[in-house]
Design an enzyme around this catalytic site. Structure first.
Site, PDB file in Angstrom:
ATOM      1  N   TYR A 160       0.860  -1.194   0.000  1.00  0.00           N
ATOM      2  CA  TYR A 160       0.000   0.000   0.000  1.00  0.00           C
ATOM      3  C   TYR A 160       0.889   1.235   0.000  1.00  0.00           C
ATOM      4  O   TYR A 160       1.882   1.265   0.727  1.00  0.00           O
ATOM      5  CB  TYR A 160      -0.910   0.013   1.230  1.00  0.00           C
TER       6      TYR A 160
ATOM      7  N   GLU B 254      -0.529   4.835  -0.468  1.00  0.00           N
ATOM      8  CA  GLU B 254      -1.319   6.057  -0.707  1.00  0.00           C
ATOM      9  C   GLU B 254      -0.467   7.290  -0.425  1.00  0.00           C
ATOM     10  O   GLU B 254       0.349   7.300   0.504  1.00  0.00           O
ATOM     11  CB  GLU B 254      -2.567   6.052   0.179  1.00  0.00           C
TER      12      GLU B 254
ATOM     13  N   ASP C 292      -7.117  14.061 -24.098  1.00  0.00           N
ATOM     14  CA  ASP C 292      -7.020  12.646 -23.752  1.00  0.00           C
ATOM     15  C   ASP C 292      -6.328  11.963 -24.936  1.00  0.00           C
ATOM     16  O   ASP C 292      -6.936  11.729 -25.979  1.00  0.00           O
ATOM     17  CB  ASP C 292      -8.438  12.100 -23.540  1.00  0.00           C
TER      18      ASP C 292
ATOM     19  N   THR D 149      -3.803   6.538 -21.542  1.00  0.00           N
ATOM     20  CA  THR D 149      -3.595   5.178 -21.056  1.00  0.00           C
ATOM     21  C   THR D 149      -2.148   4.842 -21.394  1.00  0.00           C
ATOM     22  O   THR D 149      -1.515   5.519 -22.215  1.00  0.00           O
ATOM     23  CB  THR D 149      -4.522   4.157 -21.754  1.00  0.00           C
TER      24      THR D 149
ATOM     25  N   LYS E 260      -1.994   1.265 -24.843  1.00  0.00           N
ATOM     26  CA  LYS E 260      -2.435   1.209 -26.250  1.00  0.00           C
ATOM     27  C   LYS E 260      -1.193   1.378 -27.129  1.00  0.00           C
ATOM     28  O   LYS E 260      -0.281   0.572 -27.047  1.00  0.00           O
ATOM     29  CB  LYS E 260      -3.514   2.251 -26.497  1.00  0.00           C
TER      30      LYS E 260
ATOM     31  N   ARG F 293      -1.301  -2.155 -18.589  1.00  0.00           N
ATOM     32  CA  ARG F 293      -2.621  -1.516 -18.501  1.00  0.00           C
ATOM     33  C   ARG F 293      -2.562  -0.452 -17.418  1.00  0.00           C
ATOM     34  O   ARG F 293      -2.177  -0.754 -16.280  1.00  0.00           O
ATOM     35  CB  ARG F 293      -3.687  -2.523 -18.071  1.00  0.00           C
TER      36      ARG F 293
HETATM   37  N1  PLP Z   1      -9.781   7.529 -23.101  1.00  0.00           N
HETATM   38  C1  PLP Z   1      -9.813   7.085 -24.363  1.00  0.00           C
HETATM   39  C2  PLP Z   1      -9.654   8.075 -25.489  1.00  0.00           C
HETATM   40  C3  PLP Z   1      -9.981   5.718 -24.627  1.00  0.00           C
HETATM   41  O1  PLP Z   1     -10.023   5.297 -25.887  1.00  0.00           O
HETATM   42  C4  PLP Z   1     -10.118   4.830 -23.529  1.00  0.00           C
HETATM   43  C5  PLP Z   1     -10.285   3.373 -23.702  1.00  0.00           C
HETATM   44  O2  PLP Z   1     -10.695   2.839 -24.636  1.00  0.00           O
HETATM   45  C6  PLP Z   1     -10.097   5.347 -22.229  1.00  0.00           C
HETATM   46  C7  PLP Z   1      -9.923   6.694 -22.049  1.00  0.00           C
HETATM   47  C8  PLP Z   1     -10.312   4.472 -21.029  1.00  0.00           C
HETATM   48  O3  PLP Z   1      -9.230   3.681 -20.764  1.00  0.00           O
HETATM   49  P1  PLP Z   1      -9.350   2.463 -19.713  1.00  0.00           P
HETATM   50  O4  PLP Z   1     -10.034   1.368 -20.422  1.00  0.00           O
HETATM   51  O5  PLP Z   1      -7.930   2.157 -19.366  1.00  0.00           O
HETATM   52  O6  PLP Z   1     -10.100   2.976 -18.531  1.00  0.00           O
END
Ligand code: PLP
Length: 478
Positions: free
Chosen positions: A64, A66, A241, A270, A273, A279
């Protein structure tokens, strides 16, 4: 790294697991076989390196931690500090970011951390000021009530789902759609491209607190400099994002106006990808948001996952090597070769092509829904996912599109010639599949017919295509 070391590591791990629950060891082995044999075109998936995978399977998982580096709510976090600091340092260096927060467990978590950081930073509220100086647990019910009232009705402007935006950009099934009053910008119906003038117009009318850039299924570059100008013109915070295309930013395929990091106030991603890590999620931000972002745990997140942060540090170190830039460029070369191969054979592609890692096929041209096409391709050993196209008449469940992406096959080593062969396989399956009917004779959006022998033949051809490019060549479990 010798192949022997990788095989020994994974074989030994499975032996240890098998002694406790053999069915789990078998499933892990079977997953490797399945991944090795399938033509994986899922745009959001990849294959992490053996080093990244191994960094996750250890006792860091027991800890842990935090808090943040050097400021934990638990004792004995010195080694977690080491890996978290390393992951953050690699992230800052790789992306040229002022600050990196590597604790989010997933992309959704990263976005929630970012939303909260922006809200906390932007909304002046006595209750909120209190939240910043006190532990969340100290807030009374009345504090929370005041906080919700102060924060209420904040606005978010993001890309619409059917144009390629993500659920977390303010849509109903996600908490973001409940937290924010949301409006979306779409794409030009004629070109499928973002119309920046329309985005500016929507921003002027709606006056969002947050303008969100980034997507899950838009096959083109986005000009983040223009989006930042739009955000500035209405006093919005600009968030990007980059979950899908972080690998292309890391590999310097997207630079200048197309690199979100210098333009956005806050960037989320993320790590699994196109970036090819474990992950997980990550937030990069400008210095003024750093303190709020670092409050992600415990404001939004539970205890960080130190084993995953260790793997993030490994994967980010890999992404800083020169060969990652070559990998990123090959992802785009492959995607464009796949798009050209499909177009040449008569497919309809949203926006008419691609300049990133993904291609969106409008399968209505084949007389199919996305659901029918996805399943027929799967029967033929080709793994894709169905996706809405702009103004999709079939909605988000059946859809009219198939999204395909090249990060995974590029990791295996397939190149542009193999992408043309892949286009041939996809086109053959889609032209040979016919939409089915319901019992009452009405057209079905799910049923379809595809000759089983043809599906088998395509699956064999897909396997042949992969044979020259073994997945994890250093790992032999036999
Ligand atoms: N943001 C975008 C643009 C995504 O394509 C995705 C997942 O497909 C996410 C966020 C969410 O990611 P996670 O599945 O790791 O929560």
């Amino acid at each position: 790294m010798s192949h022997n070391a990788e095989s020994t590591a994974f074989r030994s791990a499975l032996e240890v697991i098998r002694a406790v629950e053999p069915r789990v060891a078998d499933a892990i082995g079977a997953e490797l076989t399945d991944q090795r044999e399938s033509l994986k075109l899922i745009a959001s998936e990849n294959y992490a390196s053996p080093a990244t995978l191994l960094a996750m399977g250890n006792w860091f998982s027991d800890k842990y931690a935090e808090g943040t580096v050097g400021r934990r709510f638990y004792a004995g976090c010195q080694n977690v500090d080491t890996v978290e600091a390393l992951a953050a340092e690699h992230a800052r260096e790789l992306f040229g970011a002022a600050h990196a927060y590597v604790q989010p467990h997933s992309g959704i978590d990263a976005n929630l951390v970012a939303f909260w950081a922006v809200l906390a930073d932007r909304v002046e509220s006595p209750a909120l000021k209190k939240a910043q100086v006190r532990q969340v647990n100290d807030l009374t019910e009345a504090d929370w009530f005041a906080l919700r009232r102060e924060l209420g009705n904040q606005r978010m402007l993001g890309m619409s789902l059917d144009a390629g935006g993500h659920l977390t950009h303010g849509f109903r099934p996600n908490i973001s759609g409940k937290m924010f009053d949301q409006r979306s910008y779409g794409t030009d119906p004629a070109t499928g491209l973002i119309d920046y003038d329309r985005v500016a117009e929507a921003a002027r009318e709606f006056k969002p607190l947050i303008l969100v850039g980034g997507y899950s299924a838009y096959p083109r570059k986005v000009n983040f400099r223009i989006l930042r100008e739009i955000a500035d013109s209405v006093g919005a915070t600009f968030m990007v994002d980059m979950a899908h295309f972080a690998g292309l930013v890391a590999g310097k395929v997207f630079t200048g106006d197309f690199d979100p990091v210098p333009h956005a106030h806050i960037v989320t991603t993320t790590t699994h990808k196109s970036l090819r890590g474990p992950r997980g999620g990550m937030v990069l931000c400008q210095p003024e948001l750093a303190d709020q972002v670092d409050r992600g745990c415990p404001m939004v997140l539970g205890g960080p996952l130190p084993h995953v942060m260790a793997a993030k540090a490994v994967a980010l170190a890999e992404a800083r090597r020169p060969d990652f830039a070559d990998y990123a460029q090959r992802i785009v070369d492959n995607s464009q070769a796949l798009a050209e191969g499909l177009l040449r054979r008569g497919a309809t592609l949203v926006t008419g092509g691609t300049d990133n890692h993904l291609v969106l096929i409008d399968v209505s041209g084949y007389g199919l829904t996305g659901r029918q096409a996805e399943q027929a391709l799967l029967d033929s050993g080709i793994v894709t996912n169905r996706n809405s196209v702009p103004q999709d008449p079939n909605g988000a469940w059946y859809t009219s599109g198939i999204r395909i992406g090249t990060p995974a096959l590029t990791t295996r080593g397939l190149g542009t010639a193999e992408m043309d062969q892949t286009a041939e396989l996809i086109h053959t399956v889609l032209t040979q599949t016919t939409a089915g009917a319901n019992a009452d004779g009405t057209p079905s959006k799910a049923k379809y017919t595809l000759d089983a022998d043809l599906a088998d033949k395509i699956a064999r051809q897909a396997t042949d295509l992969l044979a020259t490019y073994p997945l994890y060549p250093g790992i032999d479990l036999s």
